[in-house]
Design a protein around this motif. Structure first.
Motif, PDB file in Angstrom:
ATOM      1  N   ARG A   1       0.830  -1.210   0.000  1.00  0.00           N
ATOM      2  CA  ARG A   1       0.000   0.000   0.000  1.00  0.00           C
ATOM      3  C   ARG A   1       0.867   1.263   0.000  1.00  0.00           C
ATOM      4  O   ARG A   1       0.593   2.219  -0.738  1.00  0.00           O
TER       5      ARG A   1
ATOM      6  N   ILE B   1       3.504   8.834 -14.042  1.00  0.00           N
ATOM      7  CA  ILE B   1       3.986   9.041 -12.658  1.00  0.00           C
ATOM      8  C   ILE B   1       4.559  10.454 -12.531  1.00  0.00           C
ATOM      9  O   ILE B   1       4.259  11.188 -11.590  1.00  0.00           O
TER      10      ILE B   1
ATOM     11  N   MET C   1       4.143   5.700  -5.543  1.00  0.00           N
ATOM     12  CA  MET C   1       4.028   5.829  -7.003  1.00  0.00           C
ATOM     13  C   MET C   1       2.896   6.788  -7.364  1.00  0.00           C
ATOM     14  O   MET C   1       2.992   7.536  -8.332  1.00  0.00           O
ATOM     15  N   ALA C   2       1.818   6.755  -6.562  1.00  0.00           N
ATOM     16  CA  ALA C   2       0.684   7.641  -6.846  1.00  0.00           C
ATOM     17  C   ALA C   2       1.092   9.102  -6.737  1.00  0.00           C
ATOM     18  O   ALA C   2       0.719   9.923  -7.581  1.00  0.00           O
TER      19      ALA C   2
ATOM     20  N   ARG D   1       1.741  13.033 -12.594  1.00  0.00           N
ATOM     21  CA  ARG D   1       1.045  13.119 -11.293  1.00  0.00           C
ATOM     22  C   ARG D   1       1.872  13.930 -10.314  1.00  0.00           C
ATOM     23  O   ARG D   1       1.353  14.760  -9.577  1.00  0.00           O
TER      24      ARG D   1
ATOM     25  N   ARG E   1       9.526   4.776 -10.887  1.00  0.00           N
ATOM     26  CA  ARG E   1       9.928   3.384 -10.670  1.00  0.00           C
ATOM     27  C   ARG E   1      11.423   3.248 -10.421  1.00  0.00           C
ATOM     28  O   ARG E   1      11.843   2.373  -9.668  1.00  0.00           O
TER      29      ARG E   1
ATOM     30  N   ARG F   1       0.732  -1.895  -9.389  1.00  0.00           N
ATOM     31  CA  ARG F   1      -0.054  -0.816  -9.987  1.00  0.00           C
ATOM     32  C   ARG F   1      -0.622   0.002  -8.835  1.00  0.00           C
ATOM     33  O   ARG F   1      -1.281  -0.542  -7.942  1.00  0.00           O
ATOM     34  N   PRO F   2      -0.354   1.300  -8.833  1.00  0.00           N
ATOM     35  CA  PRO F   2      -0.756   2.125  -7.691  1.00  0.00           C
ATOM     36  C   PRO F   2      -2.223   1.943  -7.318  1.00  0.00           C
ATOM     37  O   PRO F   2      -2.545   1.823  -6.138  1.00  0.00           O
ATOM     38  N   VAL F   3      -3.084   1.895  -8.332  1.00  0.00           N
ATOM     39  CA  VAL F   3      -4.514   1.859  -8.034  1.00  0.00           C
ATOM     40  C   VAL F   3      -4.889   0.555  -7.311  1.00  0.00           C
ATOM     41  O   VAL F   3      -5.769   0.552  -6.448  1.00  0.00           O
TER      42      VAL F   3
ATOM     43  N   LEU G   1      -2.982   0.571  -3.635  1.00  0.00           N
ATOM     44  CA  LEU G   1      -3.622   1.440  -2.635  1.00  0.00           C
ATOM     45  C   LEU G   1      -4.837   0.778  -1.985  1.00  0.00           C
ATOM     46  O   LEU G   1      -5.255   1.180  -0.907  1.00  0.00           O
ATOM     47  N   ARG G   2      -5.401  -0.207  -2.650  1.00  0.00           N
ATOM     48  CA  ARG G   2      -6.572  -0.889  -2.086  1.00  0.00           C
ATOM     49  C   ARG G   2      -6.181  -1.991  -1.102  1.00  0.00           C
ATOM     50  O   ARG G   2      -7.022  -2.515  -0.393  1.00  0.00           O
TER      51      ARG G   2
ATOM     52  N   LEU H   1      -4.400   7.481 -12.005  1.00  0.00           N
ATOM     53  CA  LEU H   1      -4.011   6.256 -11.308  1.00  0.00           C
ATOM     54  C   LEU H   1      -4.568   5.025 -12.023  1.00  0.00           C
ATOM     55  O   LEU H   1      -4.077   3.922 -11.846  1.00  0.00           O
TER      56      LEU H   1
ATOM     57  N   PHE I   1      -5.579  10.829   0.577  1.00  0.00           N
ATOM     58  CA  PHE I   1      -6.252   9.531   0.622  1.00  0.00           C
ATOM     59  C   PHE I   1      -7.081   9.382   1.896  1.00  0.00           C
ATOM     60  O   PHE I   1      -6.826  10.049   2.906  1.00  0.00           O
TER      61      PHE I   1
ATOM     62  N   MET J   1       1.209   4.145  -2.782  1.00  0.00           N
ATOM     63  CA  MET J   1       1.053   5.572  -2.491  1.00  0.00           C
ATOM     64  C   MET J   1       2.232   6.384  -3.030  1.00  0.00           C
ATOM     65  O   MET J   1       2.059   7.455  -3.625  1.00  0.00           O
TER      66      MET J   1
END
Lengths: 405, 229
Positions: A293, B80, A299-300, B83, A305, A397-399, A402-403, B56, B91, A297
């Motif tokens: 997570r 990236i 990367m978000a 963003r 990378r 993958r960030p999305v 994050l979940r 995202l 969040f 975050m």
């Protein structure tokens, strides 16, 4: 900032990090110990072979080494020895008269190699005087004294002052015999040498052979084994009528033994590093998977990378940076201690080691560059160990990350 | 000035197995300085819309322009960087970096953007002071309350002066006092810094403070209201 995050990240789970750090330190320590032990054992073998048998350089009549025929001797060997001793880099020189024959006692007989020596000159090279365990080392005034190995004496059933008869072919091809009395016994931790070689005074052996001042071999000990090729080339140029050989030419097995030790040392290093790499992968993978997570975050909000990859690699390398000096320090202290006190294997392997001419007391040794090589090996191992966890991290993958809970 | 423009946004999860239509041809324009709430029941597509607008996630169909750039054409790596340079994120569960202090968290994105140190520190401290965390700058997230952590997250999003801030349920884990404080701060920063806020929520207290409320149901915009507050 990446350095700061990486450094603090490794202390988020101190126990886990310490387990890896200690594993790295123990791995490094183990490699140093095994390397030191192997090199120490190798040194013991090489030193024993050089001291007792081949020295650094030997000079012979060009025909002598073909079948060790006593007729191929060096004349005026003492003059030659003095001239050789003048060469730069030469420490000691010992002319030797050599015969192969039989030694007979009341109990039986055995094949024997008799080395006629000048006691002082020979002692400087072979140090056989220091290996004395009973009696005396070819004492003054006792011309027909013989100095032999303890094991040979046991096999022949002789003791100090026992009489033995040496029989061999003289230079004219006649079989000749002479009686000698056991003056001293030595113990070299080299069974092959001890059971096959006895020492007498060179002038006495020469008289029996019927020639004075001759020798079959002039043994040369140098200040440094590394000079062997250079000094041998100089001697060969100076004495073209003789055959000059280095210890590597005389005993190629020494080079083989040295290369086997160095190869086995590197194999040990690779095996230990392979073990370490899996430990590192496991730890870093755990570190990545429990931070999915957080990595998502990062990367978000814009950490690319390359930086994520670098952060994971840095964390791994930092574990190595902490563990490696600890292991090196531990290993270096241990090597220092054993270099002074020796590692005594006499209770476990004295006979076995003696068969190969290796002392039962090993003095481990490592060359300083080895610590650097080891540090580089750990660095490479840490880098390699971090690649899979780091790839795992950058493929998140960030999305989705994050979940994760 | 249009900051965000979405056209025909469609998002279908599991298109080959059990298709779930999260968004159905959504069109949306958000202007500079707006303070907009996206509301709707659970599963209406709020978070999906925010994720796509923030780069995202990628839509199944449709396009998104941020400040005129079509972000659907950007590679993952470029996205990236985009963003980092244009969007601030807040969040639901704060998502601060646990090993960094409030100050270090707040300046993190600016560091990635390579702001000069003096400017970075000055802005971080100023914003942290403005949100009432002057005495907590060197505390780590674990030493802060939920409300304080979310304020740090807002400062982190705002500090590098992004075009807009996307906040996904920013008050969902906060008590009423923290929620009120946070909304006051966001509203003030919206006024003072002219930064655009777009947040998803079903918190009535948040909806009451928004000047524009976009309502989503079953992946479609069913209402788009503007209020003079």
């Amino acid at each position: 900032m990446i350095f700061r995050i990486a450094w603090r990240n490794i202390w988020r789970s101190p126990l886990r990090s310490w387990v890896v750090i200690v594993a790295i330190a123990m791995g490094v320590w183990a490699v140093i110990f095994l390397m030191g032990f192997s090199i120490g054992m190798g040194n013991s073998y090489v030193v024993s072979a050089i001291r007792l048998e081949v020295s650094h350089i030997q000079l012979h009549h060009p025909e002598y080494l073909k079948d060790f025929d006593v007729r191929y001797y060096i004349e005026r060997a003492d003059t030659l020895a003095r001239e050789v001793a003048q060469e730069a880099g030469v420490r000691h020189v010992s002319p030797r008269t050599l015969v192969h024959g039989m030694v007979a006692t009341a109990r039986g007989s055995r094949a024997l190699r008799v080395r006629g020596i000048d006691p002082q000159a020979e002692a400087a090279i072979s140090q056989l005087d220091a290996k004395l365990v009973e009696g005396a080392y070819l004492p003054q005034g006792k011309r027909h004294a013989i100095y032999m190995g303890k094991k040979l004496a046991e096999r022949l059933g002789v003791r100090l002052r026992s009489r033995v008869v040496l029989t061999f072919q003289d230079i004219d091809g006649h079989i000749t015999s002479a009686a000698f009395r056991v003056a001293g016994l030595f113990d070299t931790n080299n069974n092959a040498f001890e059971e096959s070689t006895a020492l007498v005074r060179r002038e006495v052996l020469n008289e029996i052979l019927g020639y004075t001042g001759i020798a079959h071999e002039v043994a040369v000990l140098l200040d440094d084994a590394a000079l062997a090729d250079t000094v041998a080339a100089r001697l060969q140029a100076r004495f073209p009528q003789l055959d000059v050989q280095t210890y590597v030419q005389r005993s190629p097995e020494i080079r083989l033994f040295e290369s086997q030790i160095s190869t086995s040392v590197y194999i040990i290093m690779v095996i230990v590093m392979l073990g370490l790499i899996f430990g590192i992968i496991n730890t870093m993978l755990m570190a990545v998977l429990e931070r999915v997570r957080e990595l998502g975050m990062l990367m978000a909000i814009g950490m690319n990378r390359f930086r994520i990859f670098a952060m994971i690699v840095l964390e791994t390398v930092m574990l190595g940076v902490v563990g490696t000096p600890m292991g090196i320090a531990l290993g270096a202290v241990m090597i220092q201690w054993f270099q002074i006190h020796g590692l005594d294997l006499s209770h476990y392997a004295q006979e076995g080691l003696a068969e190969f001419g290796i002392s039962a007391i090993i003095y481990p040794d490592v060359y300083p560059g080895m610590y650097v090589e080891l540090a580089i090996a750990v660095f490479i191992t840490a880098m390699l160990g971090s690649i899979y966890p780091a790839l795992k991290a950058i493929h998140l993958r960030p999305v989705e990350a994050l979940r994760k809970i | 000035m249009i900051v965000i423009k979405a056209q025909g946004l469609t998002k279908v999860y599991n298109p080959d197995t059990v298709p779930v239509h999260a968004l159905r041809s959504v069109d949306l324009e958000v202007h500079q300085g707006e303070f907009t709430a996206i509301v709707g029941p659970s599963g209406s597509g709020k978070t999906t819309l925010l994720n796509i607008l923030g780069g995202l996630d990628r839509p199944t169909a449709g396009k998104v322009w941020i400040n005129g750039t079509d972000i659907s054409t950007l590679s993952e790596n470029k996205l990236i960087d985009f963003r980092r340079d244009h969007i601030g994120f807040v969040f639901q569960s704060y998502n601060l970096i646990p090993v960094l202090t409030a100050r270090e968290n707040a300046e993190f994105v600016m560091l990635l953007q390579k702001w000069p140190r003096a400017e970075r520190l000055a802005r971080t401290e100023q914003l942290l002071r403005e949100v009432g965390l002057a005495d907590k700058m060197d505390y780590r997230p674990s030493q802060l309350s939920g409300g304080q952590q979310q304020r740090v997250a807002v400062v982190r999003a705002l500090a590098p002066k992004p075009r807009f801030i996307l906040a996904d349920e920013p008050t969902a884990n906060l008590d009423s006092v923290s929620t009120r404080n946070l909304l006051d701060i966001m509203a003030r920063l919206n006024e003072e810094e002219r930064v655009t806020f777009l947040f998803s929520t079903h918190d009535q207290r948040v909806i009451e403070r928004a000047r524009r409320v976009v309502t989503l149901e079953d992946g479609k915009i069913v209402a788009d209201e503007t209020f003079d507050r």
